[in-house]
Design a protein around this motif. Structure first.
Motif, PDB file in Angstrom:
ATOM      1  N   VAL A 183       0.813  -1.221   0.000  1.00 16.73           N
ATOM      2  CA  VAL A 183       0.000   0.000   0.000  1.00 16.73           C
ATOM      3  C   VAL A 183       0.851   1.280   0.000  1.00 16.73           C
ATOM      4  O   VAL A 183       0.577   2.207  -0.763  1.00 16.73           O
ATOM      5  N   PRO A 184       1.930   1.332   0.821  1.00 13.09           N
ATOM      6  CA  PRO A 184       2.773   2.538   0.773  1.00 13.09           C
ATOM      7  C   PRO A 184       3.354   2.802  -0.625  1.00 13.09           C
ATOM      8  O   PRO A 184       3.519   3.952  -1.012  1.00 13.09           O
ATOM      9  N   HIS A 185       3.655   1.735  -1.360  1.00 11.65           N
ATOM     10  CA  HIS A 185       4.179   1.918  -2.720  1.00 11.65           C
ATOM     11  C   HIS A 185       3.130   2.569  -3.630  1.00 11.65           C
ATOM     12  O   HIS A 185       3.452   3.442  -4.427  1.00 11.65           O
ATOM     13  N   ILE A 186       1.912   2.123  -3.485  1.00  8.06           N
ATOM     14  CA  ILE A 186       0.863   2.667  -4.367  1.00  8.06           C
ATOM     15  C   ILE A 186       0.547   4.115  -3.970  1.00  8.06           C
ATOM     16  O   ILE A 186       0.294   4.958  -4.830  1.00  8.06           O
ATOM     17  N   GLU A 187       0.614   4.399  -2.677  1.00  6.35           N
ATOM     18  CA  GLU A 187       0.459   5.784  -2.211  1.00  6.35           C
ATOM     19  C   GLU A 187       1.512   6.679  -2.870  1.00  6.35           C
ATOM     20  O   GLU A 187       1.228   7.782  -3.320  1.00  6.35           O
ATOM     21  N   LEU A 188       2.725   6.159  -2.895  1.00  9.03           N
ATOM     22  CA  LEU A 188       3.833   6.886  -3.512  1.00  9.03           C
ATOM     23  C   LEU A 188       3.584   7.078  -5.009  1.00  9.03           C
ATOM     24  O   LEU A 188       3.823   8.167  -5.558  1.00  9.03           O
TER      25      LEU A 188
END
Ligand code: TRP
Ligand code: SF4
Length: 339
Positions: A164-169
């Motif tokens: 999820v943090p990657h997609i937020e980025l």
């Protein structure tokens, strides 16, 4: 192009897996099964991310295993029901445009965004590196992942919680790009699976190949049974006469997923009254899992027996992916004042 509707307004899904070789039951329940279902409502693009695999190589034999690992993994995808007639199935490095886009996106990505990502910090620690010694490529991992997704203007990305943090980025990079150069890419949205997390044979950790607590999809029924027999159960049930506690036993959680409701009920009753031993219980769950995987395994054997089949699919998928990528890159060049 955002909502999964019918007709020609389907959303675009992109997802990728690093080519680590044979997939296990945890990969299937957590991701692959979802990939298969999503094909009904979306245009799907599924990618073996071999360039991402290079971010963590530490020896030459790891690079030698990339190609065979892609073959094994893609066979599992196809066996599970990823349908190359419906979806684009390809290898990341077959579309070199992704590397160009990665470089261009790096111009709009502050370094701090990348070094803050929890997966980055974890990887640095795991590899016994520091933020000074770690490869530039690993720092840019989420930039490459963003390039993967937006090169095909995908709007939906099925991933696990850890991603999820990657997609937020990715969303932040897209926002910045669109602000600077004009509306070009949709902001991708993570789509989490509701699938239960599969605990491995150690009864403690998430099923994973690194922890060697996994069950390969492509194993034979005999191999599966043999491995299941090594599984941990209720640690307090040291003798057959002691009643078990299904609620703390991972074999019971597996029954809940892979055995019928009725059988699961019986397991509960017989375990808590010491009428059932753990060895029998494990043989029982192994049979349920083998039944569950029977058709997948048959399809896999079938595909594996066709010479060049996987290579052909990846070749065709690569062509389709490159056609989309070329269009996107022409637009990106134009917007960024290049070419
Ligand atoms: N980083 C993902 C993982 O480790 C793999 C991946 C690479 C990916 N590119 C992607 C996932 C694009 C979704 C979309 O699991
Ligand atoms: Fe677990 Fe089955 Fe043993 Fe009960 S009988 S502790 S559910 S393996």
């Amino acid at each position: 192009m955002t909502q999964p509707t019918s007709g020609n307004h389907k959303g675009v899904i992109f997802s990728g897996m690093r080519p680590t070789g044979l997939l296990h039951l945890g990969n299937y329940m957590g991701a692959l099964q979802n990939w298969v279902t999503l094909q009904q409502d979306y245009n799907c693009i599924y990618c073996a991310v071999d360039i991402h695999a290079l971010t963590t190589v530490e020896s030459p034999d790891e690079t030698e295993s990339i190609k065979p690992n892609i073959g094994d993994m893609v066979l599992d995808w196809l066996a599970a029901g990823v349908d190359p007639e419906k979806s684009i199935v390809f290898v990341q490095s077959h579309v070199p445009e992704v590397m160009t886009l990665h470089t261009l996106l790096s111009m709009v990505t502050p370094l701090g965004w990348l070094t803050r990502v929890p997966t980055f910090k974890d990887k640095v620690r795991q590899m016994h590196e520091t933020e000074e010694t770690v490869n530039y490529g690993l720092v840019g991992y989420p930039v490459l992942q963003t390039a993967d997704i937006i090169l095909y203007k995908a709007d939906t990305v099925p991933v696990g919680q850890d991603q999820v943090p990657h997609i937020e980025l990715s969303r932040e990079i897209v926002r910045r790009f669109n602000n600077l150069f004009g509306e070009t890419f949709p902001e991708p949205q993570a789509k989490l699976t509701e699938a239960p997390l599969l605990v491995g044979l150690d009864g403690q950790n998430k099923m994973s190949k690194t922890l060697d607590n996994h069950l390969d999809l492509a194993a034979t029924p005999e191999e599966t049974t043999k491995r299941v027999l090594t599984a941990f159960t209720d640690p307090e049930r040291v003798r057959r006469e002691i009643p078990g506690r299904p609620e703390v036993c991972n074999i019971y959680s597996l029954h809940k997923i892979f055995s019928s409701a009725k059988a699961t009920q019986t397991v509960y009753e017989e375990c808590t009254t010491a009428q059932r031993g753990c060895v029998d219980c494990k043989r029982h769950i192994a049979d349920s899992i083998n039944d569950y995987l029977k058709e997948l395994r048959e399809r896999r054997e079938d595909f594996k027996a066709r010479p060049g089949y996987v290579q052909e699919i990846l070749h065709e998928g690569g062509k389709k992916a490159r056609a989309i990528a070329k269009e996107t890159m022409a637009e990106v060049y134009e917007k960024m004042g290049l070419g």
